[in-house]
Scaffold this motif. Sequence first.
Motif: not given
Ligand code: AMP
Length: 499
Positions: A98, A100-101, A133-134, A261
């Motif tokens: 979901g 997350g950030r 950390d979002g 993605n």
């Molecule tokens: P991504 O690689 O950007 O597609 O992220 C994969 C998943 O990890 C997604 O659900 C993001 O929301 C979560 N995510 C990535 N970086 C962070 C972060 N710094 N804090 C919280 N969730 C994260």
Amino acid sequence: MRCRWRRSLTDTAVWRFDNTLVRQLDGFFAPWQADPAKAPRMVLFNDTLAAQLGLPGRAAGDDTLAGWLSGRDPVPGSEPAALVYAGHQFGHFNPQMGDGRALLLGEVVASDGARFDLQFKGSGTTPYSRGGDGKSTLAAALREYLMSEAVAALGVPTTRSLAVVTTGEGVWREEPHHGAVLTRVAASHLRIGTFEWAAAHKGRAAVELLADYALQRHYPALTGAANRPLALLEAVADAQARLVARWMALGFVHGVMNTDNVTISGETIDYGPCAFLDAYTAAQVFSSIDHHGRYAFGQQPAVAHWNLYRLAGALIEAIAAVDEGDTEAARVLLEKWPQRYEAYWLAELRAKLGLGDAREDDFALAQDLFAALEGQQADFTGLFRALGASLEHGYGVIADELTDRDALRPWFERWQTRLTEEPGDAATRRAAMDAANPLYVARNHLTDAALAAAGAGDLVPLEALLDAVSRPFARRDGLEQFERGAPTGSPRFVTYCGT
Ligand code: AMP
Ligand code: MG
């Protein structure tokens, strides 16, 4: 349609939100708030995009905009929500992911009626942060801004970037970084992973609700289809074929094509580890975590195909519920997807090679160019411009790009012969090729240097690069440094995801 109008400081500062997702997709999100930034400061703001969306521009005042676009002040009319989704990450199903950030602010309707999500990236933890950390670093936010605007200017469907605002707080990534919030704009943030989540946790009725919402939003002409989930599958399959063909034509490596993605709209999303090719090689990987080359340049069509099977898996019960026999149509549609993709790719390559007519051997001609380029240290973008120039200046300008000056000679002869089979003078053909082959892309060495300067407080190189890649096709005086490939001996370029 229910619209929320809010008046703020000036008449120009009106946000026209109409938040259909939070009204219609109950259970797919958690209402949430951004962390309030302590000392927001505007770093980049996309006035052109704001105007297209009918959003307040700089006239609203930098501090007002920075307050809104950092979480310090509520954005008038927004109804912030973190969206839930699942996804196949490097082939493995993760049922619970979901935003997350990220945080959806809501939807705005542009003056032409088109609807867009506004979303924060880096505005703090949400119920889906799973220990993260979002937050986002300034460098990651600037990189996404640059890359997404460069990709948009190349005519590729993509999320856009509206603003980067520093929060005044530190973000820890093995060392301290400036924190920032990116505001991005998308046709929507629905992903294949959203459907996977619905199928895994909620069942058929939720998948049907989501499919109807997605159709209405992205493919409204198909809402009357006899089997709506099947119509959605075909529309997404087509949009992804077209998208990936365009990436392949431009030498774009997405880098992390997990199903979370991959958008339902067919827009490029999640500019973490992406990069443009320097020298062409099908096996090119930039991402530090893609150890087995799953998302290598040449793998992208096959991975898109694999991802579409995951969407079909999530939709299949809903497809069968309308008509059991339609599952066969879904199977055939996916089985034939490679031909659909190849047709888009061939259309791209015909334009890049100046071929106006369609001939049977064109596919082999285009493929054989890439085969001949393997192992040559030729800048991908520059090579295609050299092909155009060769129409007026001969093979020498191509040879100048190659490690082995003769590597493309046999292919060049074939191409020349092929060109004689259709009318057209060299200058006209070259102009058509130059309109299909960009001169200025966000090359890795340029991007790195611009981000390094920005990190040290100097935004001038980044703004200059942004300007170059925002009008990528026509040569402009003074931009010579942006049209050259990476200097020989440049270190291997590596990109990172979670920055
Ligand atoms: P991504 O690689 O950007 O597609 O992220 C994969 C998943 O990890 C997604 O659900 C993001 O929301 C979560 N995510 C990535 N970086 C962070 C972060 N710094 N804090 C919280 N969730 C994260
Ligand atoms: Mg993602």
